[in-house]
Design a protein around this motif. Structure first.
Motif, PDB file in Angstrom:
ATOM      1  N   LEU A   1      17.535  13.502  -9.982  1.00 46.17           N
ATOM      2  CA  LEU A   1      16.155  13.643  -9.518  1.00 46.17           C
ATOM      3  C   LEU A   1      15.583  12.405  -8.989  1.00 46.17           C
ATOM      4  CD1 LEU A   1      14.691  16.056 -12.243  1.00 46.17           C
ATOM      5  CD2 LEU A   1      15.596  16.594  -9.904  1.00 46.17           C
ATOM      6  N   TYR A   2      15.728  11.306  -9.524  1.00 46.27           N
ATOM      7  CA  TYR A   2      15.284   9.994  -9.027  1.00 46.27           C
ATOM      8  C   TYR A   2      15.905   9.683  -7.694  1.00 46.27           C
ATOM      9  CZ  TYR A   2      13.101   5.557  -8.827  1.00 46.27           C
ATOM     10  OH  TYR A   2      12.244   4.349  -8.263  1.00 46.27           O
ATOM     11  N   ALA A   3      17.131  10.084  -7.500  1.00 45.29           N
ATOM     12  CA  ALA A   3      17.958  10.015  -6.266  1.00 45.29           C
ATOM     13  C   ALA A   3      17.348  10.519  -5.003  1.00 45.29           C
ATOM     14  CB  ALA A   3      19.335  10.083  -6.224  1.00 45.29           C
ATOM     15  N   ILE A   4      16.689  11.710  -5.505  1.00 44.36           N
ATOM     16  CA  ILE A   4      16.096  12.701  -4.567  1.00 44.36           C
ATOM     17  C   ILE A   4      14.740  11.967  -4.215  1.00 44.36           C
ATOM     18  CG2 ILE A   4      14.889  15.012  -4.292  1.00 44.36           C
ATOM     19  CD1 ILE A   4      17.071  16.321  -5.821  1.00 44.36           C
ATOM     20  N   LYS A   5      13.983  11.525  -5.160  1.00 44.11           N
ATOM     21  CA  LYS A   5      12.662  11.032  -4.873  1.00 44.11           C
ATOM     22  C   LYS A   5      13.032   9.774  -3.990  1.00 44.11           C
ATOM     23  CE  LYS A   5       9.481   7.959  -6.004  1.00 44.11           C
ATOM     24  NZ  LYS A   5       9.423   6.505  -5.770  1.00 44.11           N
ATOM     25  N   SER A   6      13.772   8.908  -4.295  1.00 45.31           N
ATOM     26  CA  SER A   6      13.998   7.635  -3.673  1.00 45.31           C
ATOM     27  C   SER A   6      14.343   7.931  -2.304  1.00 45.31           C
ATOM     28  CB  SER A   6      15.202   6.878  -4.235  1.00 45.31           C
ATOM     29  OG  SER A   6      14.802   6.648  -5.725  1.00 45.31           O
TER      30      SER A   6
ATOM     31  N   ASP B   1       0.984  -1.148  -0.120  1.00 39.96           N
ATOM     32  CA  ASP B   1       0.059  -0.056  -0.038  1.00 39.96           C
ATOM     33  C   ASP B   1       0.920   1.270  -0.209  1.00 39.96           C
ATOM     34  OD1 ASP B   1      -2.201   1.588   0.239  1.00 39.96           O
ATOM     35  OD2 ASP B   1      -2.549   1.204   2.219  1.00 39.96           O
ATOM     36  N   SER B   2       1.503   1.250  -1.237  1.00 41.73           N
ATOM     37  CA  SER B   2       2.819   2.306  -1.183  1.00 41.73           C
ATOM     38  C   SER B   2       2.582   3.549  -2.188  1.00 41.73           C
ATOM     39  CB  SER B   2       4.076   1.553  -1.679  1.00 41.73           C
ATOM     40  OG  SER B   2       3.990   1.054  -2.865  1.00 41.73           O
ATOM     41  N   MET B   3       1.611   3.633  -2.669  1.00 42.33           N
ATOM     42  CA  MET B   3       1.395   4.599  -3.868  1.00 42.33           C
ATOM     43  C   MET B   3       1.159   6.071  -3.159  1.00 42.33           C
ATOM     44  SD  MET B   3       2.287   4.024  -6.697  1.00 42.33           S
ATOM     45  CE  MET B   3       1.837   5.270  -7.337  1.00 42.33           C
TER      46      MET B   3
ATOM     47  N   ALA C   1      14.694   0.637  -3.862  1.00 39.75           N
ATOM     48  CA  ALA C   1      15.247  -0.598  -3.211  1.00 39.75           C
ATOM     49  C   ALA C   1      14.743  -0.732  -1.720  1.00 39.75           C
ATOM     50  CB  ALA C   1      16.872  -0.335  -2.839  1.00 39.75           C
ATOM     51  N   THR C   2      14.130   0.306  -1.266  1.00 44.35           N
ATOM     52  CA  THR C   2      13.306   0.275  -0.067  1.00 44.35           C
ATOM     53  C   THR C   2      12.283  -0.831   0.085  1.00 44.35           C
ATOM     54  OG1 THR C   2      13.550   2.565  -0.025  1.00 44.35           O
ATOM     55  CG2 THR C   2      12.267   1.777   1.621  1.00 44.35           C
ATOM     56  N   LEU C   3      11.514  -0.800  -1.131  1.00 46.39           N
ATOM     57  CA  LEU C   3      10.538  -2.030  -0.804  1.00 46.39           C
ATOM     58  C   LEU C   3      11.290  -3.245  -1.755  1.00 46.39           C
ATOM     59  CD1 LEU C   3       7.315  -0.183  -1.789  1.00 46.39           C
ATOM     60  CD2 LEU C   3       8.098  -1.184   0.183  1.00 46.39           C
ATOM     61  N   LEU C   4      11.925  -3.471  -2.656  1.00 46.00           N
ATOM     62  CA  LEU C   4      12.435  -4.326  -3.329  1.00 46.00           C
ATOM     63  C   LEU C   4      13.291  -5.456  -2.320  1.00 46.00           C
ATOM     64  CD1 LEU C   4      13.616  -2.795  -6.672  1.00 46.00           C
ATOM     65  CD2 LEU C   4      11.685  -4.577  -6.352  1.00 46.00           C
ATOM     66  N   ASN C   5      13.950  -4.589  -1.460  1.00 49.71           N
ATOM     67  CA  ASN C   5      14.685  -5.271  -0.287  1.00 49.71           C
ATOM     68  C   ASN C   5      13.790  -6.255   0.511  1.00 49.71           C
ATOM     69  OD1 ASN C   5      17.191  -4.659  -1.823  1.00 49.71           O
ATOM     70  ND2 ASN C   5      17.554  -3.008  -0.596  1.00 49.71           N
TER      71      ASN C   5
ATOM     72  N   ALA D   1      12.472   6.922   1.199  1.00 47.02           N
ATOM     73  CA  ALA D   1      12.957   5.833   2.131  1.00 47.02           C
ATOM     74  C   ALA D   1      13.087   6.708   3.359  1.00 47.02           C
ATOM     75  CB  ALA D   1      14.521   5.793   1.758  1.00 47.02           C
ATOM     76  N   ALA D   2      13.027   8.092   3.572  1.00 46.98           N
ATOM     77  CA  ALA D   2      12.949   8.570   4.797  1.00 46.98           C
ATOM     78  C   ALA D   2      11.404   8.636   5.541  1.00 46.98           C
ATOM     79  CB  ALA D   2      13.152  10.228   4.565  1.00 46.98           C
ATOM     80  N   MET D   3      10.485   8.273   4.669  1.00 51.98           N
ATOM     81  CA  MET D   3       9.011   8.203   5.303  1.00 51.98           C
ATOM     82  C   MET D   3       8.817   6.961   6.253  1.00 51.98           C
ATOM     83  SD  MET D   3       6.848   9.219   1.849  1.00 51.98           S
ATOM     84  CE  MET D   3       7.316  10.950   1.007  1.00 51.98           C
ATOM     85  N   PRO D   4       7.820   6.789   6.843  1.00 56.00           N
ATOM     86  CA  PRO D   4       7.524   5.541   7.624  1.00 56.00           C
ATOM     87  C   PRO D   4       7.335   4.153   6.717  1.00 56.00           C
ATOM     88  CG  PRO D   4       6.038   7.271   8.651  1.00 56.00           C
ATOM     89  CD  PRO D   4       6.940   7.889   7.554  1.00 56.00           C
TER      90      PRO D   4
END
Length: 236
Positions: free
Chosen positions: A88-93, A31-33, A131-135, A97-100
């Motif tokens: 920019l994708y690094a900023i988004k990632s 439930d990540s969107m 990677a936050t979710l893939l891992n 990753a910083a969110m709960p």
């Protein structure tokens, strides 16, 4: 089932015998969107890009690079450079990753168990490189996806809605389109599955209206993942 009859009529196939399930990740397994949309908006704020929060539910399934290119063209009238896409994708990632941590989607684990019990091969097909979710896949869904049966944004040259991700997934699983079930939550992913001629299920886990999945050509539209998990044995 009427949906299967309509699928066979639309594709010209003589039979539908599922052997593989090709499964999206964000909004389907997790439930990540909403958090992804928040992270995209933070990136846009930092980069001065024009965007609206809910549009990212419609971008879901594109590679991050393709989404950034759309935003750059809209705001600045030019394509994004490869350097900009990476930065920019690094900023988004990092914002994501910083969110709960997000929760697995209710019903997803039951769906995966049903598929495994029926001997259905599972292939992950995501436009994400997060990677936050893939891992987390192996800990949240133990044994659901073998390491060699995962497609991410790094594995395709043309992301959804192009059929390449799902055609590659079929090749990985050694199945034909009429042996495949695509499980998606976004119109672009549905378009990709339909273009690959798979039986394509849309599960409305976000704010996207049902009509968008009808227009995308979904073979079957379900109101939630638990509802789909209930129906899945009938399809199999």
């Amino acid at each position: 089932m009427t949906a299967i009859t309509q699928y066979l009529a639309a594709t010209g196939f003589k039979e539908f015998r599922p052997k593989a399930a090709l499964i999206d990740m964000d909004g389907t397994l997790y439930d990540s969107m909403p958090r992804h949309a928040d992270a995209w908006m933070e990136m846009c704020r930092q980069a001065g890009l024009d965007a609206e929060h809910d549009e990212f539910f419609l971008h879901e399934g594109r590679t991050g690079a393709a989404t950034i290119d759309i935003l750059m063209r809209r705001t600045f009238g030019r394509p994004a450079t490869d350097k900009e896409k990476k930065e920019l994708y690094a900023i988004k990632s990092a914002a994501f990753a910083a969110m709960p941590p997000v929760d697995p989607m209710p019903g997803a684990a039951r769906m995966l168990r049903t598929l495994a019990d029926a001997g259905i091969t599972r292939v992950l097909v995501t436009g994400s490189g997060q990677a936050t979710l893939l891992n987390r896949l192996d800990s949240d869904f133990p044994g659901a996806f073998s390491p060699g049966l995962r497609i991410t944004s790094a594995d395709v040259s043309r992301g959804k809605p192009d059929p390449e991700p799902y055609l590659r997934a079929m090749s990985m699983a050694g199945v034909e389109p009429w042996q495949s079930i695509v499980i998606e939550n976004a119109p672009l992913g549905v378009q990709s599955g339909v273009a690959a001629k798979a039986f394509t299920v849309a599960v409305t886990t976000g704010p996207i209206p049902r009509e968008a999945f009808v227009e995308a050509g979904a073979s079957l539209i379900m109101p939630s993942m638990p509802d789909f998990a209930d129906l899945l044995p009938t399809i199999l």
